[in-house]
Scaffold this active site. Structure first.
Site, PDB file in Angstrom:
ATOM      1  N   CYS A  66      85.017  93.201   9.877  1.00  0.00           N
ATOM      2  CA  CYS A  66      85.995  94.593  10.204  1.00  0.00           C
ATOM      3  C   CYS A  66      87.438  94.247   9.941  1.00  0.00           C
ATOM      4  O   CYS A  66      87.391  94.282   8.666  1.00  0.00           O
ATOM      5  CB  CYS A  66      85.992  94.785  11.803  1.00  0.00           C
TER       6      CYS A  66
ATOM      7  N   HIS B  68      80.007  94.764  13.265  1.00  0.00           N
ATOM      8  CA  HIS B  68      80.106  93.807  14.403  1.00  0.00           C
ATOM      9  C   HIS B  68      79.016  93.315  15.011  1.00  0.00           C
ATOM     10  O   HIS B  68      77.914  94.207  14.748  1.00  0.00           O
ATOM     11  CB  HIS B  68      81.239  94.313  15.660  1.00  0.00           C
TER      12      HIS B  68
END
Length: 502
Positions: free
Chosen positions: A341, A425
């Site tokens: 991310c 994630h």
């Protein structure tokens, strides 16, 4: 059975999240249709539900303890800090803007009480029992007027309150008494009693104090939970690998191969979703640590740059610490690096940010052929696919939009040599993919490490939640808890002066 309960605490980190999850799992095992609820959560550790809503990870894990899917109703207000003075406000799973702490507590918070109570009411219509978690302490007298997560929600929904105290910190009796004595009479009448958490030693030595506490307050103690290592569920914030203790301190097989694998996680500012590395720590033979100095990368077989709520700020921190140069040298030597991310964005060539930091054009580390533009709309998704020949799924929470301009495809991001980047994630929780990835890392690092063939991260989570349920079942007065949840706080509880200041 129908009813509800608010689990409050004498302090932050007293064990509210763990106790809430434990009560949820205990009730679920009794066949009760139960759901968790936290009106307002402040955390950088969040999750995306099936309907694409962002909530705190603790509530997602509590939903798993209930054996149900998490929804936005379980955490209607999520605050994601962006610095010392402001947070992004996420309402019913969607971001609605940035706000300073003064602005939030100065009026916006109280206006959200209706939304919070409506969410709780809808859950109570759907489930037999709702176990609510408070935040911080209910005796924050400077914030009581606008409170929507502790006594505000308890009074609005007429919920009995159980106050949890961490005896391992010391001063638990004073904390119990002082918490109660700083509440208004209308709030005190809802506080049914106390639960002692993290007790070490012989409970019989504690019982005289519990008797004295009942004499002073007119309220009973519903249980004394012993200290147990590795019982934390996904944390709201902090630098702790939540499953590591549960795995390392139980009878776990030694490494399958001849070597261990060392993983260093850069402890960047405003780190988010650091639970991404829990699945690595659950693997026998994988050693995970958080680092903040370049020399700590020297013996690492894999370096992870994790997610962050402040990509540009984290990039500046890496450069100031010398970690950025260490990452560049590492990538040039084809030593494994994984960016997740915000960490993925940092590894790219260019960042254009007029949204999060408003820094404009900023050069990245240039380790991946990626250009990132921050969009006002947040991406919230639950992607699934294949990578390294194995099935994998995850979740996405980001404003940065990545344009991949080369490299090999990798989880909607890319790979260049031994540098990997993705917005996903949770991908390492997919067991077969995790093992394939670790084999790649071990080969690149020259380690004789072999992933265990049978590690199931989902099973480890279930074991952990069952241990929490066991704590409640074995060390709390469950008959009394049952009555409290079903019937509410006992009538005629005494008022303890001085009460809340005018």
């Amino acid at each position: 059975m129908s009813g509800g309960l608010l689990v409050a605490g004498t302090t932050s980190d007293a064990g509210k999240s763990v106790v809430t999850a434990g009560i949820c799992r205990w009730l679920a095992r009794q066949g009760v249709k139960v759901a968790p609820f936290k009106a307002q959560n402040m955390s950088l550790n969040s999750f995306v539900t099936r309907e694409g809503a962002e909530i705190g990870r603790a509530q997602a894990m509590q939903a798993q303890a209930c054996r149900i899917e998490p929804t936005a109703l379980m955490n209607p207000v999520l605050l994601k800090p962006g610095g010392e003075q402001s947070s992004q406000v996420v309402l019913l799973g969607r971001p609605v803007g940035e706000m300073s702490a003064r602005g939030y507590h100065g009026g916006r918070q109280q206006r959200l009480l209706g939304t919070v109570l409506d969410s709780l009411a809808e859950l109570r219509r759907t489930y037999d029992v709702v176990i609510c978690e408070g935040a911080g302490s209910p005796a924050e007298i400077n914030l009581r007027r606008t409170d929507i997560v502790n006594m505000g929600i308890a009074r609005g929904a007429r919920l009995p309150v159980l106050v949890v105290g961490d005896i391992d910190r010391g001063g638990v009796f004073a904390s119990f008494f002082g918490t109660l004595a700083l509440l208004a009479p209308e709030d005190q009448e809802l506080v049914a009693g106390f639960l002692v958490n993290k007790f070490r030693g012989d409970v019989s030595l504690l019982e005289p104090g519990l008797d004295m506490l009942r004499g002073l307050t007119g309220r009973r103690t519903y249980g004394v939970l012993p200290f147990r290592h590795g019982l934390g569920i996904d944390e709201e914030d902090g630098l702790r690998v939540s499953l590591r203790g549960a795995v390392r301190e139980s009878a776990v097989a030694p490494p399958v191969g001849e070597d261990v694998l060392r993983v260093a996680v850069c402890a960047i500012p405003l780190m988010s979703n650091f639970t991404d590395v829990d699945a690595l720590a659950a693997e026998p033979g994988v050693v995970v640590r958080f680092v903040d100095r370049p020399e700590e990368l020297a013996d690492a077989d894999l370096v992870i740059v994790p997610g962050t709520r402040g990509t540009v700020r984290a990039l500046e921190w890496l450069r100031a610490r010398g970690l950025a140069d260490a990452l560049v040298r590492r990538a040039a030597r084809q030593r494994p690096v994984l960016g997740i991310c915000g960490g993925f964005q940092i590894l790219g060539e260019h960042i254009d940010d007029e949204v999060e930091s408003r820094a404009g054009a900023v050069p990245g580390l240039g380790l991946l052929p990626v250009r990132v533009r921050f969009a006002p709309e947040k991406t919230l998704a639950r992607p699934a696919g294949r990578a390294l020949g194995e099935p994998v799924e995850g979740y996405e929470i980001h404003h940065g939009v990545a344009s991949v301009e080369g490299g090999e495809p990798f989880l909607d991001g890319c790979r260049s040599g031994q540098t990997w980047g993705t917005h996903w994630h949770g991908s390492l929780e997919s067991d077969r993919f995790r093992r394939a990835f670790l084999r790649e890392v071990a080969a690149a690092a020259g380690r004789r490490f072999v992933p265990a063939p049978d590690t199931s991260f989902a099973a480890l989570r279930e074991e952990q939640l069952d241990r929490l349920g066991d704590l409640i079942e074995q060390h709390a007065d469950t008959d009394a808890l049952w009555r409290l949840i079903e019937s509410g706080a006992p009538q005629g509880l005494p008022f303890i002066p001085p009460g809340a200041p005018a």
